[in-house]
Design an enzyme around this catalytic site. Sequence first.
Site, PDB file in Angstrom:
ATOM      1  N   GLY A  31       0.796  -1.265  -0.132  1.00 22.03           N
ATOM      2  CA  GLY A  31       0.063  -0.126  -0.072  1.00 22.03           C
ATOM      3  C   GLY A  31       0.855   1.107   0.049  1.00 22.03           C
ATOM      4  O   GLY A  31       1.850   1.251  -0.379  1.00 22.03           O
ATOM      5  N   HIS A  37       4.089   2.001  -8.236  1.00 22.72           N
ATOM      6  CA  HIS A  37       3.288   0.895  -8.006  1.00 22.72           C
ATOM      7  C   HIS A  37       2.216   0.723  -9.298  1.00 22.72           C
ATOM      8  O   HIS A  37       1.903  -0.239  -9.648  1.00 22.72           O
ATOM      9  CB  HIS A  37       2.465   0.939  -6.729  1.00 22.72           C
TER      10      HIS A  37
END
Length: 321
Positions: A31, A37
Amino acid sequence: MQTLHDIAPLRARIAAVRRAEGRIAFVPTMGSLHEGHLQLIDEARRRVAAESGGDSAPGLVVASIFVNPLQFGPSEDFDSYPRDLDRDAALLDARGCDLLFAPSVRTMYPVAQTFRVQTPPELGAVLEGAFRPGFFEGVCTVVLKLFNLVQPDVAIFGSKDYQQALIVRHMVQQLGLPLDIVAAPTVRAEDGLALSSRNAYLSADERARAPQLRQTLLALAQSLSDAAASAVMSPAALAAVPHIEAAQDVALQRLRDLGWSPDYVEVRSARDFCPPQALSAEAVSASPEAQADVRWVVLAAARLGKTRLIDNHEWQLLPPA
Ligand code: PAF
């Protein structure tokens, strides 16, 4: 995008995709997502699109968000690691992720996780592993468990965590897992700083100085390439024997002079991660073609204030003209 927190519905969705013969591409994360990402999600989407069977087998892009306690040391930032599931889910959704798996610690580890993946010391106890004991054992244990749950055909990792991607690839090969590991290029800010969730810890002044880490690695690579280019000997042999350790020391000192506290700056073979001594033996005995093909990587970890950053640079020595 569907978000699942539990294993049973995840297995059901995966089984449905498998029955339809769709491909599954997987991006495991902790996260605190950034553009780095999200470009892994883009790569996952490309892989699924290229290899799935059109509308009849559309395939699935899966991301996971799980801050894995097994890979944090007792004095590390597990408790303070930034967590914002709603923000992350919105970013993944906007980027075209199909399924987010975001389990709790209790879901992933309902009983104490006493079965662990033991990493070979020459890969897992050096560099990051030397400074973060148990880190790669924790990473490999959770990654293997996630692979078992998600059953991907391909998993995408970022190259900023170079040693992690390499170790996961070795684990997959040695354990015969039926998936491909892709290491996607590091995504950088305009000034060269590798994007990382931990960049958020930097003060404004530290953020301005943070690109010095990459600049130091590029300078090291350049100094070795210059030495090889001016050599009468083969580039790999010459640069491996007398110059590598000196170049590492110069880089460490440069970082210290700039106010960093480096843990390591180390050159390795990009092919098998062997250290300079072995690299030099390999280079000396290699054919001229193989020598020209030697790819090296320099990896570093250093603290700027309270923030520990890692980076790496892979390059190829060119033979003397
Ligand atoms: O790179 C990371 O974010 C983590 O190490 C990973 C691969 C998600 C395992 O927890």
